[in-house]
Design an enzyme around this catalytic site. Sequence first.
Site, short mmCIF file in Angstrom:
data_model
loop_
_atom_site.label_atom_id
_atom_site.label_comp_id
_atom_site.label_asym_id
_atom_site.label_seq_id
_atom_site.Cartn_x
_atom_site.Cartn_y
_atom_site.Cartn_z
N PRO A 1 0.68 -1.26 0.00
CA PRO A 1 0.00 0.00 0.00
C PRO A 1 0.72 1.33 0.00
CG PRO A 1 -1.27 -1.51 1.19
CD PRO A 1 -0.09 -2.23 0.63
N GLU A 2 1.66 1.61 0.80
CA GLU A 2 2.08 3.02 0.87
C GLU A 2 3.15 3.35 -0.18
OE1 GLU A 2 2.14 4.62 4.90
OE2 GLU A 2 1.50 2.66 5.64
N LYS B 1 0.02 6.61 -4.03
CA LYS B 1 -0.13 5.16 -4.06
C LYS B 1 -0.71 4.67 -5.38
CE LYS B 1 -1.27 5.77 0.79
NZ LYS B 1 -2.38 5.75 1.78
N HIS C 1 -5.88 -15.80 -5.60
CA HIS C 1 -6.60 -14.53 -5.69
C HIS C 1 -6.25 -13.75 -6.95
CE1 HIS C 1 -8.13 -15.31 -1.74
NE2 HIS C 1 -6.91 -15.43 -1.25
N ARG D 1 -8.10 -9.12 -0.80
CA ARG D 1 -9.28 -8.43 -0.23
C ARG D 1 -10.10 -7.66 -1.26
NH1 ARG D 1 -7.38 -5.53 5.21
NH2 ARG D 1 -9.62 -5.24 5.43
N ARG E 1 -6.49 23.86 7.84
CA ARG E 1 -7.50 22.83 8.13
C ARG E 1 -7.94 22.86 9.58
NH1 ARG E 1 -7.54 17.97 4.10
NH2 ARG E 1 -7.26 19.30 2.30
N ARG F 1 -8.66 1.75 13.07
CA ARG F 1 -7.36 1.11 12.93
C ARG F 1 -6.55 1.48 14.16
NH1 ARG F 1 -6.38 4.29 7.51
NH2 ARG F 1 -6.35 2.17 6.80
#
Length: 298
Positions: free
Chosen positions: A2-3, A61, A101, A121, A171, A281
């Site tokens: 992922p990253e 990503k 998979h 997944r 933000r 998480r």
Amino acid sequence: MPELPEVETVRRGLERWVARRTVAAAEVLHPRAVRRHTAGAGDFAGRLAGAEVAAVRRRGKYLWLPLFTGDGAAPSEALLAHLGMSGQLLVGEPGREREKHLRVRLTFADGGLDLRFVDQRTFGHLLVADLVPDAHGAPDETVPEPIRHIAPDPIEDAFDDAEFVRRLRRRRTGLKRALLDQSLISGVGNIYADEALWRAKLHGARPTETLTRAESERALAGAREVMALALAAGGTSFDRLYVNVNGESGYFDRSLEAYGREGQPCRRCGAPIRRDAFMNRSSFTCPVCQPRPRRARF
DNA sequence: CAGCGTACCTGTAAGC
DNA sequence: TGCTTACAGGTACGCT
């Protein structure tokens, strides 16, 4: 994988093994893998057949392969990939056994190594999309249309540090949540957010509007440093789910300072690393080096 | 509009 | 041993 460091490791592998080759056929074995290709699996396969992979690009990503379509013009569309939580792009002998998979398989006109998208997944996806001008980069750069809203990542030239600091401090959210927001800074996920914050000695629950310019720059520097180190190690993998195109794991997990180290001593001050639930998480912090703010945003 | 919670999947490990 | 629950590297979408 992922990253950013893991995806960049895959990009390099694809550049070596797939760039400049012509696709013979694309086989979609699970429709969910191309769910974001709205014209359907048949259209997806049709656009790939006969196309030549011009290059292998990445932002954050996301990976994309600009495609020559045979008319001599510059690529106008690309195969776009996101690995999600468990996606792999694997290169290997076309005749080898099919992975449990396996979701999509590309074969090439030269009859050589094939390219497989394997994803336990099914949070990852592939699609073919138009290339559009990149609002963030050089005037002649393009990006696939579905990711035009993604911010540059901190190891690409188009990343503007001052702009990031301005937007971050405007933000009204928590620092870690902001680091995970791909429209503010791309490529940072749960592992490297925790590692960047540990390096910067900042808590992820810090309200973004209370950050000084220097603290914001520290968080950015932390992300940049840890991702560069992880990239040099071939990325982070805890198991066989996160591998490069040749199925090999990176070894940066041994260098993690915070992520996954609950109860173990902080390598800076010795205090036990603590784990907190955050966004369904986990977040790992040193309670001494990264004091929790009084007004915490998680 | 920005910010936040939840849904989308499969597999593994821990707890009872 | 077997069943249940918690948790895993991510993003999109709908609600407030």
